[in-house]
Scaffold this motif. Structure first.
Motif, PDB file in Angstrom:
ATOM      1  N   LEU B  25      -6.174  -1.591  -6.216  1.00 34.91           N
ATOM      2  CA  LEU B  25      -5.525  -0.540  -5.425  1.00 34.91           C
ATOM      3  C   LEU B  25      -4.099  -0.246  -5.886  1.00 34.91           C
ATOM      4  CD1 LEU B  25      -6.806  -1.734  -1.943  1.00 34.91           C
ATOM      5  CD2 LEU B  25      -7.629   0.212  -3.263  1.00 34.91           C
ATOM      6  N   GLU B  30      -2.180  -2.072   1.013  1.00 34.94           N
ATOM      7  CA  GLU B  30      -3.604  -1.832   1.279  1.00 34.94           C
ATOM      8  C   GLU B  30      -4.444  -3.046   0.900  1.00 34.94           C
ATOM      9  OE1 GLU B  30      -4.898   2.738   1.078  1.00 34.94           O
ATOM     10  OE2 GLU B  30      -4.131   1.989  -0.834  1.00 34.94           O
ATOM     11  N   ASP B  33      -4.931  -5.243   3.790  1.00 34.59           N
ATOM     12  CA  ASP B  33      -5.973  -4.724   4.690  1.00 34.59           C
ATOM     13  C   ASP B  33      -7.354  -5.091   4.166  1.00 34.59           C
ATOM     14  OD1 ASP B  33      -4.217  -1.566   5.258  1.00 34.59           O
ATOM     15  OD2 ASP B  33      -3.971  -3.555   6.160  1.00 34.59           O
ATOM     16  N   VAL B  34      -7.558  -4.888   2.865  1.00 36.17           N
ATOM     17  CA  VAL B  34      -8.866  -5.169   2.267  1.00 36.17           C
ATOM     18  C   VAL B  34      -9.189  -6.653   2.388  1.00 36.17           C
ATOM     19  CG1 VAL B  34     -10.071  -5.346   0.055  1.00 36.17           C
ATOM     20  CG2 VAL B  34      -8.971  -3.207   0.697  1.00 36.17           C
ATOM     21  N   LEU B  65     -14.844  -2.215  -0.465  1.00 35.69           N
ATOM     22  CA  LEU B  65     -13.739  -1.734   0.375  1.00 35.69           C
ATOM     23  C   LEU B  65     -12.670  -1.058  -0.484  1.00 35.69           C
ATOM     24  CD1 LEU B  65     -13.371  -4.773   2.829  1.00 35.69           C
ATOM     25  CD2 LEU B  65     -14.083  -2.461   3.441  1.00 35.69           C
ATOM     26  N   CYS B  66     -12.406  -1.634  -1.651  1.00 33.35           N
ATOM     27  CA  CYS B  66     -11.422  -1.027  -2.561  1.00 33.35           C
ATOM     28  C   CYS B  66     -11.891   0.345  -3.021  1.00 33.35           C
ATOM     29  CB  CYS B  66     -11.205  -1.924  -3.789  1.00 33.35           C
ATOM     30  SG  CYS B  66     -10.273  -3.427  -3.452  1.00 33.35           S
ATOM     31  N   ASP B  68     -13.877   2.358  -1.519  1.00 34.10           N
ATOM     32  CA  ASP B  68     -13.759   3.292  -0.389  1.00 34.10           C
ATOM     33  C   ASP B  68     -12.340   3.821  -0.271  1.00 34.10           C
ATOM     34  OD1 ASP B  68     -16.035   1.546   1.877  1.00 34.10           O
ATOM     35  OD2 ASP B  68     -16.382   2.994   0.266  1.00 34.10           O
ATOM     36  N   LYS B  69     -11.377   2.906  -0.381  1.00 34.35           N
ATOM     37  CA  LYS B  69      -9.974   3.322  -0.245  1.00 34.35           C
ATOM     38  C   LYS B  69      -9.571   4.227  -1.401  1.00 34.35           C
ATOM     39  CE  LYS B  69      -7.879  -0.230   2.644  1.00 34.35           C
ATOM     40  NZ  LYS B  69      -7.410   0.645   3.716  1.00 34.35           N
ATOM     41  N   ARG B  72     -10.752   7.677  -0.975  1.00 33.92           N
ATOM     42  CA  ARG B  72     -10.139   8.420   0.142  1.00 33.92           C
ATOM     43  C   ARG B  72      -8.737   8.924  -0.189  1.00 33.92           C
ATOM     44  NH1 ARG B  72     -12.641   4.757   3.862  1.00 33.92           N
ATOM     45  NH2 ARG B  72     -10.800   3.436   3.859  1.00 33.92           N
ATOM     46  N   ARG B  73      -8.155   8.382  -1.226  1.00 36.10           N
ATOM     47  CA  ARG B  73      -6.818   8.839  -1.552  1.00 36.10           C
ATOM     48  C   ARG B  73      -6.771   9.428  -2.948  1.00 36.10           C
ATOM     49  NH1 ARG B  73      -4.663   4.503  -4.783  1.00 36.10           N
ATOM     50  NH2 ARG B  73      -5.078   2.432  -3.974  1.00 36.10           N
TER      51      ARG B  73
END
Lengths: 177, 169
Positions: B25, B30, B33-34, B65-66, B68-69, B72-73
């Protein structure tokens, strides 16, 4: 075309990667690779540089998950279903806080004039709160559970069991009304 | 997996999961969070995850999860300064090697962050975390042959980027 001629730079490239992958190379392939590298400076440089890239990647430091992030994990997992065992050091610290808090309250009681005024009552309460706040800040850094268990249960329980006994005067008299 | 086994897995793998997420990331906020989400998900699925396979389960979850993030950005080629500040070279090296390793290590971090996430993932899992090919193929959900080709290409891309950045590996 001989086998050696067929073992050109493109083939060597794959063999270099296979070696980096620690894949077993048969003797013949290994010998052809070494012979090619001995005579080809481009491939030799490629092999050395790729090896250093691999070593550089393997040397990257491991980052440490911050303590407060780990605390959040505990509070959402095992910490949510059971009371964590209190470490001996924290038992001692918790006992010390309890003694200081009770001692402070006892001293306030002993030193309070026979007829405490409302201002003195407010002062005593403020000082007791300060003691509790400072103690809770110290404990919260490592054991939130100890703060919860000791300060909200044990001290509160102790105060309930040993309430402060003021001289027998009405509240109105003490307030000067 | 009982509580004790779960706590053991967390202590053993939390930093590896966090490190992987931070480099995928390109930042530590973040990544925290992951790491937390992956560990909490493991707790939620602890009845059906055995202790021996927990590390694989965690890495696959963290990877997803990474991704996904990232999706999204908007992709940013710049490495987060917070990630760079948290890095320190291996102090076991002598001063000269330390300086050299620090420069190369810093450049590797920078250029690694600029690679496409597919290539970044395979380098992190294979070269940084040392996972076997079979596990990486399952985590990334790609055939073994594709995985090896991707790894070889990623190594060469990183090498090329380092040379262009003026650092000869």
């Amino acid at each position: 075309m001989t086998a050696e001629e067929r073992f050109d730079c493109a083939s060597v490239r794959e063999a270099i990667h296979a070696k980096l992958d620690a894949a077993p190379l048969d003797t013949a392939l290994r010998e052809r690779l070494e012979a090619h590298l001995a005579g080809c400076s481009d491939c030799r440089e490629l092999a050395q540089e790729l090896r250093r890239v691999q070593q550089g990647l393997r040397s990257l430091p491991e980052l440490q998950l911050p303590d407060d992030a780990l605390e959040q994990v505990w509070s959402r997992t095992t910490g949510a279903t059971r009371r964590p065992a209190m470490r001996p050091g924290f038992r001692l610290a918790a006992a010390a806080v309890l003694v200081v808090a009770l001692g402070g309250l006892w001293l306030l009681r002993e030193q309070a004039p026979p007829q405490p005024t409302e201002a003195e009552l407010h002062q005593a309460a403020a000082e007791a709160r300060l003691v509790l706040q400072l103690s809770s800040r110290a404990l919260r850094r490592t054991e939130q559970a100890a703060f919860r268990d000791v300060l909200t249960e044990e001290i509160s329980g102790a105060l309930r069991r040993a309430p402060i006994q003021w001289p027998e005067r009405s509240v109105a008299e003490r307030r000067g009304s | 997996m009982d509580n004790e086994a779960f706590e053991r897995v967390v202590r053993e793998h939390k930093d590896r999961i966090y490190s992987y997420a931070a480099r995928m990331l390109r930042g530590t906020a973040e990544a925290q969070d992951v790491a937390q989400e992956a560990l909490v998900k493991l707790w939620q699925h602890r009845e059906r995850v055995e202790g021996q396979t927990a590390h694989f389960w965690l890495r696959r979850t963290a990877h997803n999860l990474c991704i996904d993030k990232i999706r999204r950005r908007k992709a940013s080629p710049e490495v987060s300064t917070e990630l760079q500040e948290s890095l320190s070279p291996d102090t076991r090296l002598g001063p000269a090697r330390l300086a050299e390793a620090a420069e190369l290590g810093g450049r590797i971090e920078q250029e690694l962050a600029r690679l496409p996430e597919r290539d970044r993932a395979v380098l992190l899992l294979r070269e940084v975390q040392g996972l076997p090919y079979a596990e990486i193929a399952q985590i990334l959900d790609v055939p073994l042959g594709t995985l090896k080709a991707r790894l070889h290409r990623a190594r060469e891309q990183l090498r090329t980027r380092l040379i262009r950045a003026g650092v000869t590996p």
